[in-house]
Design an enzyme around this catalytic site. Structure first.
Site, PDB file in Angstrom:
ATOM      1  N   LYS A  52       0.839  -1.203   0.000  1.00  0.00           N
ATOM      2  CA  LYS A  52       0.000   0.000   0.000  1.00  0.00           C
ATOM      3  C   LYS A  52       0.876   1.256   0.000  1.00  0.00           C
ATOM      4  O   LYS A  52       0.606   2.210  -0.726  1.00  0.00           O
ATOM      5  CB  LYS A  52      -0.951  -0.015   1.213  1.00  0.00           C
ATOM      6  CG  LYS A  52      -2.063  -1.043   1.041  1.00  0.00           C
ATOM      7  CD  LYS A  52      -2.906  -1.287   2.285  1.00  0.00           C
ATOM      8  CE  LYS A  52      -3.826  -2.476   2.056  1.00  0.00           C
ATOM      9  NZ  LYS A  52      -4.701  -2.805   3.184  1.00  0.00           N
ATOM     10  N   GLN A  96      -4.856  -1.405   9.327  1.00  0.00           N
ATOM     11  CA  GLN A  96      -4.723  -2.746   8.760  1.00  0.00           C
ATOM     12  C   GLN A  96      -5.323  -3.784   9.706  1.00  0.00           C
ATOM     13  O   GLN A  96      -5.051  -3.778  10.908  1.00  0.00           O
ATOM     14  CB  GLN A  96      -3.234  -3.042   8.483  1.00  0.00           C
ATOM     15  CG  GLN A  96      -2.975  -4.335   7.734  1.00  0.00           C
ATOM     16  CD  GLN A  96      -3.556  -4.361   6.327  1.00  0.00           C
ATOM     17  OE1 GLN A  96      -3.705  -3.333   5.667  1.00  0.00           O
ATOM     18  NE2 GLN A  96      -3.900  -5.545   5.847  1.00  0.00           N
ATOM     19  N   ASP A 119     -11.209   2.643   3.487  1.00  0.00           N
ATOM     20  CA  ASP A 119     -11.414   1.189   3.403  1.00  0.00           C
ATOM     21  C   ASP A 119     -12.891   0.858   3.174  1.00  0.00           C
ATOM     22  O   ASP A 119     -13.225  -0.263   2.814  1.00  0.00           O
ATOM     23  CB  ASP A 119     -10.981   0.535   4.726  1.00  0.00           C
ATOM     24  CG  ASP A 119      -9.685  -0.242   4.604  1.00  0.00           C
ATOM     25  OD1 ASP A 119      -9.416  -0.777   3.521  1.00  0.00           O
ATOM     26  OD2 ASP A 119      -8.957  -0.309   5.614  1.00  0.00           O
TER      27      ASP A 119
HETATM   28  N1  GUN Z   1      -6.972  -6.926   5.941  1.00  0.00           N
HETATM   29  C1  GUN Z   1      -7.282  -7.716   4.892  1.00  0.00           C
HETATM   30  N2  GUN Z   1      -7.830  -6.976   3.895  1.00  0.00           N
HETATM   31  C2  GUN Z   1      -7.862  -5.707   4.327  1.00  0.00           C
HETATM   32  C3  GUN Z   1      -8.311  -4.483   3.746  1.00  0.00           C
HETATM   33  O1  GUN Z   1      -8.816  -4.417   2.615  1.00  0.00           O
HETATM   34  N3  GUN Z   1      -8.154  -3.374   4.527  1.00  0.00           N
HETATM   35  C4  GUN Z   1      -7.631  -3.422   5.773  1.00  0.00           C
HETATM   36  N4  GUN Z   1      -7.546  -2.287   6.461  1.00  0.00           N
HETATM   37  N5  GUN Z   1      -7.214  -4.537   6.340  1.00  0.00           N
HETATM   38  C5  GUN Z   1      -7.332  -5.664   5.610  1.00  0.00           C
END
Ligand code: GUN
Length: 286
Positions: A52, A96, A119
Site C-alpha cells: 500500500k 490494517q 477502506d
Molecule cells: N486486511 C485484509 N484486507 C484488508 C483491507 O482491505 N483493509 C484493511 N484495512 N485490512 C485488511
C-alpha cells in the site's frame, strides 16, 4: 482454454488514471495524504501494508506510517485515530486488519471518521452501500466489480453465486453485484448442496479462505470464476481458494492468484484516497 483475467494489467491502468488525477489536484494546490496504521507485525499484514505504501508513492499520495507495537492498548489506538480524524492534512485513514485480539476491531472501525474511511468499513459507508446511497466502497469488492467490468464481463441479468459471507468481501461484493443488476445468491459453510448451487453460476465469486477448495465439480461449463483467496503452501507458492489447474478447462474466464483480485484492492484504495480529497468520497459509490 479459459481467458485469464489480468488484474495486474487492469489495476495498472487504474493506478495511472489515479496518478493523473492526483497530479491535477496538486496543480490546484491539493495534496493527498493517507495514514496507514499497523498494530503488531503479522507477516501477511506487513506485506500488504508495504504494498500500500509503495502504491501511494507511485501515484503521488503522501503516506504517514504508524507502526505500533503489538502491546498497544485499545485506548492508545483510539487516541491516535481521534488525532488523525482531526488532522486536516490527513485525508484517509487505513487501519490494517486483523488487529491483536485484545483490541475490539468494531470499536476501532467505528472511531474512524466516515469521511476518511477509505477502506469503506465504517457502518455509515456499509449502510450506504446497502441502501444505494453514496459512500466509500470497500476496496476488494469494488475491485472485483471493476475488474469484471473492464474485462467485458456482462453482469446484468446473470446468475452470480458468492461463496463466503464476510463483512470485508462476501456481503459487500454481493450488494455491488446486485447493484449491477445481477441475480445474486450468497453461499456459506452451512449451505446445502453447495456444488449444485455453484454449478448454476454464470459468475462464481469465491472468498472462503480455504486453499483450492473449489474444483471443476463446482463449475458450470463456460462460467466466469473470480478467486479472492490467497494462500501460501509449504513450498512457498501462492494459490487461491480455487484449484486453478483443475477448473481452467471448464470456465470461460478466471482470475489468477497471484495477479487477479489482489492488485485491484490496492488500486481501488488509491482511488478512494483521491476521491476523499476531491470531496467526493461520499459520492464514491455512484
Ligand atoms: N486486511 C485484509 N484486507 C484488508 C483491507 O482491505 N483493509 C484493511 N484495512 N485490512 C485488511
Amino acid at each position: 482454454m479459459a481467458k485469464i483475467i489480468d488484474g495486474k494489467a487492469v489495476s495498472g491502468q487504474i493506478r495511472d488514471e489515479v496518478k493523473e488525477k492526483i497530479e491535477a489536484l496538486r496543480r490546484e494546490g491539493k495534496e493527498v495524504t493517507l495514514a496507514v496504521v499497523q498494530v503488531g507485525s503479522d507477516p501477511a499484514s506487513c506485506v500488504y501494508v508495504n504494498n500500500k505504501k509503495k502504491a501511494c508513492a507511485y501515484v503521488g499520495i503522501k503516506s504517514l506510517a504508524y507502526e505500533l507495537p503489538e502491546e498497544t492498548t485499545e485506548e492508545e489506538l483510539l487516541a491516535l485515530i481521534d488525532k488523525l480524524n482531526r488532522m486536516e492534512e490527513c485525508n484517509g485513514i487505513l487501519v490494517q486488519l486483523p488487529l491483536p485480539v485484545h483490541i475490539d476491531e468494531d470499536k476501532v472501525i467505528d472511531a474512524i471518521s466516515p469521511d476518511k474511511d477509505v477502506d469503506g468499513f465504517h457502518q455509515s459507508n456499509t449502510g450506504a452501500l446497502c441502501i444505494g446511497r453514496p459512500g466509500f466502497l470497500p476496496c476488494t469488492p469494488a475491485g472485483i466489480v471493476e475488474l469484471l467490468r473492464r474485462s467485458g464481463v456482462e453482469l446484468a441479468g446473470r446468475n452470480c453465486v458468492v461463496v463466503g459471507r464476510s463483512n470485508i468481501v462476501g456481503k459487500p461484493v454481493a450488494l455491488l453485484l446486485l447493484r449491477e443488476n445481477a441475480t445474486v445468491t450468497i453461499a456459506h459453510s452451512k449451505t446445502e448442496n453447495l456444488k449444485a448451487l455453484c454449478r448454476q453460476a454464470d459468475i462464481l465469486v469465491v472468498a472462503v479462505g480455504k486453499p483450492k477448495m473449489i474444483n471443476r465439480e463446482y463449475i458450470k461449463e463456460g462460467a466466469v470464476v473470480v478467486d479472492v483467496g490467497i494462500h501460501r503452501n509449504e513450498a512457498g507458492k501462492l494459490c487461491g481458494d480455487v484449484d486453478f489447474a483443475d477448473v481452467e478447462e471448464r470456465c470461460s474466464a478466471i482470475t489468477p492468484v497471484p495477479g487477479g483480485v489482489g492488485p485491484m484492492t490496492i488500486a481501488m484504495l488509491m482511488k478512494n484516497c483521491m476521491l476523499a480529497v476531491c470531496g467526493k468520497g461520499r459520492e464514491a459509490g455512484r
